[in-house]
Each structure stands twice: as structure tokens, then as C-alpha cells.
Design an enzyme around this catalytic site. Structure first.
Site, PDB file in Angstrom:
ATOM      1  N   GLY A  16      76.577  79.469  -3.246  1.00 50.75           N
ATOM      2  CA  GLY A  16      77.579  80.337  -3.881  1.00 50.75           C
ATOM      3  C   GLY A  16      77.476  80.313  -5.390  1.00 50.75           C
ATOM      4  O   GLY A  16      78.481  80.307  -6.095  1.00 50.75           O
ATOM      5  N   ILE A  21      82.981  79.987  -9.709  1.00 51.53           N
ATOM      6  CA  ILE A  21      82.790  78.596 -10.132  1.00 51.53           C
ATOM      7  C   ILE A  21      81.394  78.075  -9.799  1.00 51.53           C
ATOM      8  O   ILE A  21      80.947  77.075 -10.379  1.00 51.53           O
ATOM      9  CB  ILE A  21      83.879  77.690  -9.511  1.00 51.53           C
ATOM     10  N   ASP A  67      72.149  83.823   3.421  1.00 52.74           N
ATOM     11  CA  ASP A  67      73.381  84.359   4.004  1.00 52.74           C
ATOM     12  C   ASP A  67      73.953  83.281   4.914  1.00 52.74           C
ATOM     13  O   ASP A  67      73.385  82.980   5.973  1.00 52.74           O
ATOM     14  CB  ASP A  67      73.085  85.642   4.791  1.00 52.74           C
ATOM     15  N   SER A 146      90.166  72.919  -1.232  1.00 47.08           N
ATOM     16  CA  SER A 146      91.142  73.705  -1.999  1.00 47.08           C
ATOM     17  C   SER A 146      92.461  72.949  -1.947  1.00 47.08           C
ATOM     18  O   SER A 146      92.679  72.133  -1.037  1.00 47.08           O
ATOM     19  CB  SER A 146      91.309  75.083  -1.328  1.00 47.08           C
ATOM     20  N   TYR A 159      92.439  80.608   6.199  1.00 45.78           N
ATOM     21  CA  TYR A 159      91.714  80.048   5.045  1.00 45.78           C
ATOM     22  C   TYR A 159      92.156  78.596   4.813  1.00 45.78           C
ATOM     23  O   TYR A 159      91.314  77.696   4.666  1.00 45.78           O
ATOM     24  CB  TYR A 159      91.988  80.894   3.802  1.00 45.78           C
ATOM     25  N   LYS A 163      90.028  75.002   4.993  1.00 44.35           N
ATOM     26  CA  LYS A 163      89.928  74.048   3.875  1.00 44.35           C
ATOM     27  C   LYS A 163      90.500  72.675   4.258  1.00 44.35           C
ATOM     28  O   LYS A 163      90.044  71.642   3.765  1.00 44.35           O
ATOM     29  CB  LYS A 163      90.617  74.622   2.636  1.00 44.35           C
TER      30      LYS A 163
HETATM   31  N1  LIG Z   1      89.207  80.844  -6.932  1.00 40.83           N
HETATM   32  C1  LIG Z   1      90.145  80.034  -6.480  1.00 40.83           C
HETATM   33  O1  LIG Z   1      91.324  80.159  -6.853  1.00 40.83           O
HETATM   34  C2  LIG Z   1      89.780  78.894  -5.549  1.00 40.83           C
HETATM   35  C3  LIG Z   1      90.688  77.829  -5.370  1.00 40.83           C
HETATM   36  C4  LIG Z   1      90.331  76.773  -4.539  1.00 40.83           C
HETATM   37  C5  LIG Z   1      89.101  76.751  -3.924  1.00 40.83           C
HETATM   38  N2  LIG Z   1      88.226  77.806  -4.116  1.00 40.83           N
HETATM   39  C6  LIG Z   1      86.919  77.753  -3.456  1.00 40.83           C
HETATM   40  O2  LIG Z   1      85.911  77.897  -4.447  1.00 40.83           O
HETATM   41  C7  LIG Z   1      84.691  78.286  -3.819  1.00 40.83           C
HETATM   42  C8  LIG Z   1      83.969  79.313  -4.696  1.00 40.83           C
HETATM   43  O3  LIG Z   1      84.744  80.497  -4.759  1.00 40.83           O
HETATM   44  P1  LIG Z   1      85.020  81.278  -6.118  1.00 40.83           P
HETATM   45  O4  LIG Z   1      86.474  81.135  -6.399  1.00 40.83           O
HETATM   46  O5  LIG Z   1      84.065  80.920  -7.173  1.00 40.83           O
HETATM   47  O6  LIG Z   1      84.840  82.789  -5.594  1.00 40.83           O
HETATM   48  P2  LIG Z   1      83.661  83.853  -5.764  1.00 40.83           P
HETATM   49  O7  LIG Z   1      83.513  84.228  -7.204  1.00 40.83           O
HETATM   50  O8  LIG Z   1      83.998  84.920  -4.786  1.00 40.83           O
HETATM   51  O9  LIG Z   1      82.343  83.085  -5.294  1.00 40.83           O
HETATM   52  C9  LIG Z   1      82.003  82.913  -3.940  1.00 40.83           C
HETATM   53  C10 LIG Z   1      80.539  82.557  -3.821  1.00 40.83           C
HETATM   54  O10 LIG Z   1      80.250  82.356  -2.430  1.00 40.83           O
HETATM   55  C11 LIG Z   1      79.110  83.130  -2.088  1.00 40.83           C
HETATM   56  N3  LIG Z   1      79.182  83.617  -0.708  1.00 40.83           N
HETATM   57  C12 LIG Z   1      80.178  84.332  -0.128  1.00 40.83           C
HETATM   58  N4  LIG Z   1      79.836  84.673   1.130  1.00 40.83           N
HETATM   59  C13 LIG Z   1      78.591  84.151   1.337  1.00 40.83           C
HETATM   60  C14 LIG Z   1      77.683  84.177   2.430  1.00 40.83           C
HETATM   61  N5  LIG Z   1      77.988  84.816   3.583  1.00 40.83           N
HETATM   62  N6  LIG Z   1      76.489  83.566   2.314  1.00 40.83           N
HETATM   63  C15 LIG Z   1      76.158  82.929   1.151  1.00 40.83           C
HETATM   64  N7  LIG Z   1      76.969  82.872   0.074  1.00 40.83           N
HETATM   65  C16 LIG Z   1      78.176  83.485   0.172  1.00 40.83           C
HETATM   66  C17 LIG Z   1      79.117  84.319  -3.044  1.00 40.83           C
HETATM   67  O11 LIG Z   1      77.783  84.802  -3.215  1.00 40.83           O
HETATM   68  P3  LIG Z   1      77.162  86.152  -2.612  1.00 40.83           P
HETATM   69  O12 LIG Z   1      78.292  87.114  -2.402  1.00 40.83           O
HETATM   70  O13 LIG Z   1      76.188  86.586  -3.641  1.00 40.83           O
HETATM   71  O14 LIG Z   1      76.507  85.719  -1.339  1.00 40.83           O
HETATM   72  C18 LIG Z   1      79.638  83.677  -4.327  1.00 40.83           C
HETATM   73  O15 LIG Z   1      78.560  83.131  -5.056  1.00 40.83           O
HETATM   74  C19 LIG Z   1      85.084  78.770  -2.414  1.00 40.83           C
HETATM   75  O16 LIG Z   1      84.709  77.795  -1.467  1.00 40.83           O
HETATM   76  C20 LIG Z   1      86.603  78.889  -2.497  1.00 40.83           C
HETATM   77  O17 LIG Z   1      87.209  78.725  -1.249  1.00 40.83           O
HETATM   78  C21 LIG Z   1      88.539  78.866  -4.905  1.00 40.83           C
END
Ligand SMILES: NC(=O)c1ccc[n+]([C@@H]2O[C@H](COP(=O)([O-])OP(=O)(O)OC[C@H]3O[C@@H](n4cnc5c(N)ncnc54)[C@H](OP(=O)(O)O)[C@@H]3O)[C@@H](O)[C@H]2O)c1
Length: 264
Positions: A16, A21, A67, A146, A159, A163
Site C-alpha cells: 500500500g 501513509i 493486487d 487502527s 472494518y 482491525k
Molecule cells: N486514514 C486513516 O484515518 C486510518 C486510520 C487508521 C488506520 N488506517 C489504515 O492505514 C492503512 C493505509 O491506509 P491510508 O489511510 O494510507 O489510505 P489510502 O491512501 O487509501 O492507502 C491505501 C493503500 O492500500 C493499497 N491497496 C488498496 N487496495 C489494495 C489491493 N487490493 N491490493 C494492493 N494494495 C491495495 C492502495 O494502493 P492501490 O490502490 O494502488 O493498490 C494504497 O496504497 C490501511 O490499512 C488503513 O486501514 C487508516
């Protein structure tokens, strides 16, 4: 103590890494001298990040299209990493996805997609790389959970369930594999800016905007914690305190509080 692999050079796989992040994890690790393998579906973004990090930090960066929406995708990523013939000694299981809204408005396909990515692929990658780390004499696994694992908010039921799994799995596994020199950390942050909320279809209210964490600080806390062998990290003083309060509060109060925070 975790032993370092035969070569002194450390290499981390970050899933990701194409947005949010994941980019900050990659930057934080490159700043610490780690070589990197970046994985996601949007390879063009990974290529741009590779160019940036190579130029700025002089580290070696490989890019893999992955993927992770199925077990087969996770197994393929492990094979692709092995094909690079570069021993990895840190896995950052960061790729993840959320869906916001009444659970009954979410299709079974949407729920399954979340479970496959957040639970199945994370577990498969952890299991496969942990076996490699054991053979190498040690390694680090940072699993992105999370704060919703600690306090599940209404309208994030599945979700939050995924987590909670990540938190429980990582905490137990950390104890399980300590003797193999492997350290497993669950990262449990509150909201931070990324593409997450847009993809989850959550329009953030005032409270969510006010409590937003900075993703770079969250990434730094995660990397620092896994390197120190901490089993669980909740970034931010406010969320650490909230965790203590919620542990003592009746569950109905805690659930109501989380619901209120997301509504306003
Ligand atoms: N943002 C928040 O408030 C928050 C809070 C707590 C925890 N988190 C956790 O932080 C982590 C990162 O999320 P983010 O907030 O940085 O969101 P984000 O900007 O949407 O990033 C998600 C990443 O996951 C990848 N991804 C999604 N589906 C995928 C798939 N099928 N295969 C491979 N890669 C995939 C995406 O890449 P591609 O689409 O290019 O594949 C992207 O790089 C997640 O685990 C999320 O649950 C987020």
C-alpha cells in the site's frame, strides 16, 4: 534480541505504498537507510516514489505490482519478492480499505473485499515472511490495525472487526515468535489524512477533522515501535489517554462516544 540478517543492509517491503501513509512509511524507512520494495496496484505512483527516494536518500528501491484482494495475490507477492533475490527483514503490512455507512447498505461483495485485503492477505503475508525471517535469524513485522480495533465505531462495523483481528493476531503472534528473533507490532492510530476517507465514503465532521493525526508522525511511531519490539502502539497522547478511559468505561458508553465523534 532480534538478530540482523547476514548482510548488514536492511530491506523493507511496504504494501500500500502508492498513496496515504504508505508513502510516509517508505520515506521514514529510506531516511533510516533501509532499501525498499514497494507494492500496490497503481504502479505508476510507485515508480514516481521510487525515483524520488532513490534521488533523495540513495537507497535501492524495487517496485512490484500487487493486487492483495485475494489470498492468491498475497502468495504471488511473496513469490515475486523471492524472485528479487534480496533478503527482506521488515514487512510493513499497510494496504487496507474501509467502508463507512450502515452495514446493511454495504453489499456482501464490499464486505468480502475488506476482509480479503485487511485480514486474509495480511495474515498470508505475515505467515510467509515470518517463516523467511525465522530462517534468517530474525525480522520485523508492522501490521497496520487502527484505533477502531480498540473502540469500534458504528458504521464501520466490518472494518473495525477486521482491525480488531489485526490487533489480536499481531499481539498473540508477537509472543509466539519472539524466540525466533521476530518482532510483531500492531499500529493502532486514529484518523489521519490520506485517501482513506474518500474511498470509505465518509464525509468527516468537525470532531474527526479536529482529531486528525499527521501521517508522517504516525508512520514514524510505527517504525520506531517495531524496531524496539513494542507489541502495540497507539500514536498520540490524546488517543493513549482515550484508550485508558475506554478500558475503564462501560462498553455502551464507549460505543456511544465513538458514534458521537463520527457524527459531529
Ligand atoms: N486514514 C486513516 O484515518 C486510518 C486510520 C487508521 C488506520 N488506517 C489504515 O492505514 C492503512 C493505509 O491506509 P491510508 O489511510 O494510507 O489510505 P489510502 O491512501 O487509501 O492507502 C491505501 C493503500 O492500500 C493499497 N491497496 C488498496 N487496495 C489494495 C489491493 N487490493 N491490493 C494492493 N494494495 C491495495 C492502495 O494502493 P492501490 O490502490 O494502488 O493498490 C494504497 O496504497 C490501511 O490499512 C488503513 O486501514 C487508516
Amino acid at each position: 534480541m532480534t538478530q540482523t540478517p547476514a548482510s548488514d543492509q536492511q530491506t523493507a517491503l511496504v504494501t500500500g505504498a502508492s498513496s496515504g501513509i504508505g508513502v510516509d512509511f517508505a520515506r521514514e524507512l529510506a531516511g533510516r537507510g533501509f532499501d525498499l520494495i514497494l507494492a500496490a496496484r497503481r504502479v505508476d505512483r510507485l515508480e514516481n516514489l521510487r525515483a524520488e527516494l532513490t534521488e533523495e536518500f540513495g537507497v535501492t528501491v524495487d517496485v512490484l505490482a500487487a493486487d492483495l484482494s485475494s489470498r492468491a495475490g498475497a502468495e504471488k507477492l511473496h513469490r515475486d519478492v523471492q524472485g528479487l533475490s534480496r533478503p527482506v527483514n521488515m514487512l510493513v503490512n499497510n494496504a487496507g480499505l474501509g467502508r463507512f455507512g450502515p452495514t446493511l447498505n454495504q453489499s456482501v461483495d464490499e464486505l468480502d473485499e475488506m476482509i480479503q485485503l485487511n485480514v486474509t492477505s495480511l495474515t498470508v503475508l505475515t505467515r510467509l515472511f515470518a517463516a523467511d525471517f525465522k530462517q534468517q535469524g530474525g525480522g520485523y513485522i508492522l501490521n497496520h490495525a487502527s484505533f477502531s480495533a480498540i473502540q469500534p465505531p458504528a458504521h464501520y462495523s466490518v472494518y473495525a472487526g477486521t482491525k480488531a483481528y489485526v490487533l489480536a493476531f499481531s499481539q498473540a503472534l508477537n509472543q509466539d515468535v519472539r524466540g525466533d528473533g521476530i518482532r510483531v507490532t500492531a499500529l493502532c492510530p486514529g484518523f489521519f489524512t490520506s485517501e482513506f476517507l474518500t474511498k470509505a465514503q465518509q464525509d468527516p465532521g468537525l470532531i474527526v477533522k479536529l482529531i486528525m493525526l499527521k501521517p508522517r508522525a504516525v508512520a514514524r511511531a510505527g517504525i520506531r515501535s517495531v524496531l524496539r519490539g513494542k507489541p502495540v502502539i497507539i500514536p498520540g497522547v490524546g488517543f493513549k489517554l482515550l484508550n485508558l478511559v475506554l478500558r475503564l468505561a462501560p462498553r455502551s458508553f464507549a460505543t456511544g462516544l465513538a458514534d458521537f465523534a463520527l457524527k459531529y
